[in-house]
Design a protein around this motif. Structure first.
Motif, PDB file in Angstrom:
ATOM      1  N   ILE A  35       0.825  -1.216   0.000  1.00  0.00           N
ATOM      2  CA  ILE A  35       0.000   0.000   0.000  1.00  0.00           C
ATOM      3  C   ILE A  35       0.858   1.264   0.000  1.00  0.00           C
ATOM      4  N   GLN A  36       1.864   1.323   0.859  1.00  0.00           N
ATOM      5  CA  GLN A  36       2.602   2.565   1.073  1.00  0.00           C
ATOM      6  C   GLN A  36       3.822   2.731   0.170  1.00  0.00           C
ATOM      7  N   ILE A  37       4.350   1.654  -0.352  1.00  0.00           N
ATOM      8  CA  ILE A  37       5.576   1.729  -1.151  1.00  0.00           C
ATOM      9  C   ILE A  37       5.320   1.443  -2.629  1.00  0.00           C
ATOM     10  N   VAL A  38       4.708   0.304  -2.896  1.00  0.00           N
ATOM     11  CA  VAL A  38       4.586  -0.150  -4.284  1.00  0.00           C
ATOM     12  C   VAL A  38       3.531   0.644  -5.051  1.00  0.00           C
ATOM     13  N   LEU A  39       2.347   0.810  -4.472  1.00  0.00           N
ATOM     14  CA  LEU A  39       1.269   1.489  -5.197  1.00  0.00           C
ATOM     15  C   LEU A  39       1.636   2.914  -5.620  1.00  0.00           C
ATOM     16  N   PRO A  40       2.248   3.733  -4.752  1.00  0.00           N
ATOM     17  CA  PRO A  40       2.632   5.079  -5.234  1.00  0.00           C
ATOM     18  C   PRO A  40       3.619   5.051  -6.392  1.00  0.00           C
ATOM     19  N   LEU A  41       4.463   4.042  -6.461  1.00  0.00           N
ATOM     20  CA  LEU A  41       5.448   3.971  -7.535  1.00  0.00           C
ATOM     21  C   LEU A  41       4.822   3.589  -8.868  1.00  0.00           C
ATOM     22  N   VAL A  42       3.749   2.808  -8.839  1.00  0.00           N
ATOM     23  CA  VAL A  42       3.095   2.383 -10.083  1.00  0.00           C
ATOM     24  C   VAL A  42       1.831   3.194 -10.349  1.00  0.00           C
ATOM     25  N   MET A  43       1.686   4.331  -9.675  1.00  0.00           N
ATOM     26  CA  MET A  43       0.484   5.140  -9.843  1.00  0.00           C
ATOM     27  C   MET A  43       0.243   5.576 -11.295  1.00  0.00           C
ATOM     28  N   PRO A  44       1.277   5.946 -12.084  1.00  0.00           N
ATOM     29  CA  PRO A  44       1.005   6.271 -13.498  1.00  0.00           C
ATOM     30  C   PRO A  44       0.347   5.126 -14.250  1.00  0.00           C
ATOM     31  N   GLY A  45       0.791   3.899 -13.995  1.00  0.00           N
ATOM     32  CA  GLY A  45       0.167   2.753 -14.653  1.00  0.00           C
ATOM     33  C   GLY A  45      -1.255   2.524 -14.181  1.00  0.00           C
ATOM     34  N   ILE A  46      -1.499   2.727 -12.889  1.00  0.00           N
ATOM     35  CA  ILE A  46      -2.846   2.558 -12.362  1.00  0.00           C
ATOM     36  C   ILE A  46      -3.783   3.603 -12.947  1.00  0.00           C
ATOM     37  N   VAL A  47      -3.293   4.835 -13.070  1.00  0.00           N
ATOM     38  CA  VAL A  47      -4.119   5.898 -13.645  1.00  0.00           C
ATOM     39  C   VAL A  47      -4.434   5.600 -15.113  1.00  0.00           C
ATOM     40  N   ALA A  48      -3.432   5.164 -15.863  1.00  0.00           N
ATOM     41  CA  ALA A  48      -3.664   4.833 -17.272  1.00  0.00           C
ATOM     42  C   ALA A  48      -4.665   3.690 -17.408  1.00  0.00           C
ATOM     43  N   THR A  49      -4.549   2.696 -16.547  1.00  0.00           N
ATOM     44  CA  THR A  49      -5.493   1.581 -16.574  1.00  0.00           C
ATOM     45  C   THR A  49      -6.888   2.034 -16.179  1.00  0.00           C
ATOM     46  N   ALA A  50      -6.964   2.942 -15.209  1.00  0.00           N
ATOM     47  CA  ALA A  50      -8.268   3.463 -14.792  1.00  0.00           C
ATOM     48  C   ALA A  50      -8.934   4.236 -15.926  1.00  0.00           C
ATOM     49  N   ILE A  51      -8.144   4.987 -16.680  1.00  0.00           N
ATOM     50  CA  ILE A  51      -8.698   5.720 -17.821  1.00  0.00           C
ATOM     51  C   ILE A  51      -9.293   4.758 -18.835  1.00  0.00           C
ATOM     52  N   TYR A  52      -8.519   3.732 -19.155  1.00  0.00           N
ATOM     53  CA  TYR A  52      -9.006   2.748 -20.126  1.00  0.00           C
ATOM     54  C   TYR A  52     -10.295   2.095 -19.628  1.00  0.00           C
ATOM     55  N   THR A  53     -10.313   1.669 -18.375  1.00  0.00           N
ATOM     56  CA  THR A  53     -11.479   0.970 -17.842  1.00  0.00           C
ATOM     57  C   THR A  53     -12.701   1.880 -17.806  1.00  0.00           C
ATOM     58  N   PHE A  54     -12.502   3.121 -17.380  1.00  0.00           N
ATOM     59  CA  PHE A  54     -13.624   4.052 -17.288  1.00  0.00           C
ATOM     60  C   PHE A  54     -14.213   4.349 -18.664  1.00  0.00           C
ATOM     61  N   ILE A  55     -13.361   4.692 -19.616  1.00  0.00           N
ATOM     62  CA  ILE A  55     -13.860   5.045 -20.950  1.00  0.00           C
ATOM     63  C   ILE A  55     -14.496   3.838 -21.628  1.00  0.00           C
ATOM     64  N   ASN A  56     -13.914   2.662 -21.414  1.00  0.00           N
ATOM     65  CA  ASN A  56     -14.480   1.451 -22.006  1.00  0.00           C
ATOM     66  C   ASN A  56     -15.870   1.169 -21.444  1.00  0.00           C
ATOM     67  N   ALA A  57     -16.042   1.316 -20.132  1.00  0.00           N
ATOM     68  CA  ALA A  57     -17.350   1.095 -19.523  1.00  0.00           C
ATOM     69  C   ALA A  57     -18.330   2.203 -19.898  1.00  0.00           C
ATOM     70  N   TRP A  58     -17.836   3.432 -20.049  1.00  0.00           N
ATOM     71  CA  TRP A  58     -18.701   4.558 -20.392  1.00  0.00           C
ATOM     72  C   TRP A  58     -19.248   4.429 -21.812  1.00  0.00           C
ATOM     73  N   ASN A  59     -18.424   3.950 -22.740  1.00  0.00           N
ATOM     74  CA  ASN A  59     -18.820   3.897 -24.146  1.00  0.00           C
ATOM     75  C   ASN A  59     -19.420   2.557 -24.564  1.00  0.00           C
ATOM     76  N   GLU A  60     -19.430   1.557 -23.696  1.00  0.00           N
ATOM     77  CA  GLU A  60     -19.896   0.226 -24.083  1.00  0.00           C
ATOM     78  C   GLU A  60     -21.373   0.276 -24.490  1.00  0.00           C
ATOM     79  N   PHE A  61     -21.694  -0.441 -25.560  1.00  0.00           N
ATOM     80  CA  PHE A  61     -23.049  -0.366 -26.120  1.00  0.00           C
ATOM     81  C   PHE A  61     -23.745  -1.730 -26.179  1.00  0.00           C
ATOM     82  N   LEU A  62     -23.039  -2.764 -26.640  1.00  0.00           N
ATOM     83  CA  LEU A  62     -23.693  -4.040 -26.962  1.00  0.00           C
ATOM     84  C   LEU A  62     -24.339  -4.678 -25.744  1.00  0.00           C
ATOM     85  N   TYR A  63     -23.564  -4.903 -24.693  1.00  0.00           N
ATOM     86  CA  TYR A  63     -24.088  -5.601 -23.521  1.00  0.00           C
ATOM     87  C   TYR A  63     -25.127  -4.757 -22.779  1.00  0.00           C
ATOM     88  N   SER A  64     -24.946  -3.453 -22.813  1.00  0.00           N
ATOM     89  CA  SER A  64     -25.957  -2.586 -22.208  1.00  0.00           C
ATOM     90  C   SER A  64     -27.280  -2.679 -22.961  1.00  0.00           C
TER      91      SER A  64
END
Length: 273
Positions: A182-211
């Motif tokens: 929590i205190q050491i590793v996560l802050p170091l990989v925060m850019p990757g977590i943010v990039a992954t969060a962007i992908y996940t959010f936009i993918n869920a926001w724009n998804e059409f078929l299953y909705s």
């Protein structure tokens, strides 16, 4: 002569980049301009009179605000759960069982070989047996089923960049495995977590078929399906369509603007001295 060539080259590069930027931004500008047109020819670039009637009609009369709320709720919950699960899974793959984890990550990515329409019927059958058809929870579970595997695969590469010496130093200082994570590793990989969060959010926001398949009620419909429903069989109200399109696109743009600086942040630079 060299300075003149460098200045000429810089000017040319700036002009070239400006032209590319205008081309990239033009569709969004066109949508915004069409959304504030009162009436008349929709192909006219500048509106004769600016108005917000289209937004008022879409939000109040067509209750598009409910659809925006549904998409925000589903996208945010999906993103949060996916990031928590995928970050722990990726860290476990890298630190505890790298050999088996490497095979698992490749298998997870292999699930993207199947087209979404091929999985529509199995998803529908499973959700029907669980009683989660026409529910936001069922749609979130479906989104997590294909968001988590890709997120794990993305984060594995970021966790591999964290030097093991930093974690060993934290353990020497008395931190347990959870505190180190929590205190050491996560802050170091925060850019990757943010990039992954962007992908996940936009993918869920724009998804059409299953909705479209799993949600039947109008009050639970997401923005992508609600936007499609505005397209009439014979008459298309361009003002309403463009206003609704602007409401769909703007949240993604704003979300990206707030966190884009964290993507390029080199938070792991200088970690080991």
């Amino acid at each position: 002569m060299t300075n003149k060539k460098e200045k000429a080259g810089n000017v040319f590069c700036h002009i070239y980049l400006i032209i590319l930027s205008v081309i990239a931004v033009f569709p969004l500008i066109w949508v915004l301009l069409c959304s504030v047109k009162s009436s008349g020819n929709p192909t006219r670039f500048l509106p004769k009179q600016f108005t917000l009637e289209n937004f008022t009609h879409v939000i109040q009369d067509l209750e598009f605000a409910k659809n925006i709320g549904n998409s925000l709720f589903i996208a945010i919950i999906t993103t949060c759960i996916a990031i928590v699960i995928s970050s722990m899974a990726a860290y476990g793959i890298v630190r505890f069982f790298p050999r088996v984890g490497s095979i698992m990550s490749k298998v997870l990515v292999a699930t993207y070989m199947f087209p979404p329409i091929l999985l529509a019927i199995p998803y529908s059958m499973v959700m029907a047996k669980l009683g989660l058809v026409n529910t936001r929870v069922g749609l979130i579970i479906v989104y997590l089923s294909f968001s988590v595997p890709y997120a794990v695969w993305m984060l594995v590469g970021f966790f591999k960049t964290v030097p093991l010496g930093i974690e060993e130093a934290a353990r020497v200082d008395g931190a347990n495995k959870f505190q180190t994570y929590i205190q050491i590793v996560l802050p170091l990989v925060m850019p990757g977590i943010v990039a992954t969060a962007i992908y996940t959010f936009i993918n869920a926001w724009n998804e059409f078929l299953y909705s479209l398949i799993l949600i039947n009620s109008t009050d639970k419909m997401t923005v992508s399906v609600a936007l499609k429903s505005l397209q009439g069989a014979e008459i298309l109200n361009w003002g309403d369509m463009m206003a609704a399109s602007a409401l769909v696109v703007i949240p993604s743009v704003i979300f990206f603007m707030f966190i884009q600086n964290k993507i390029a942040g080199g938070m792991t630079e200088g970690a080991v001295k």
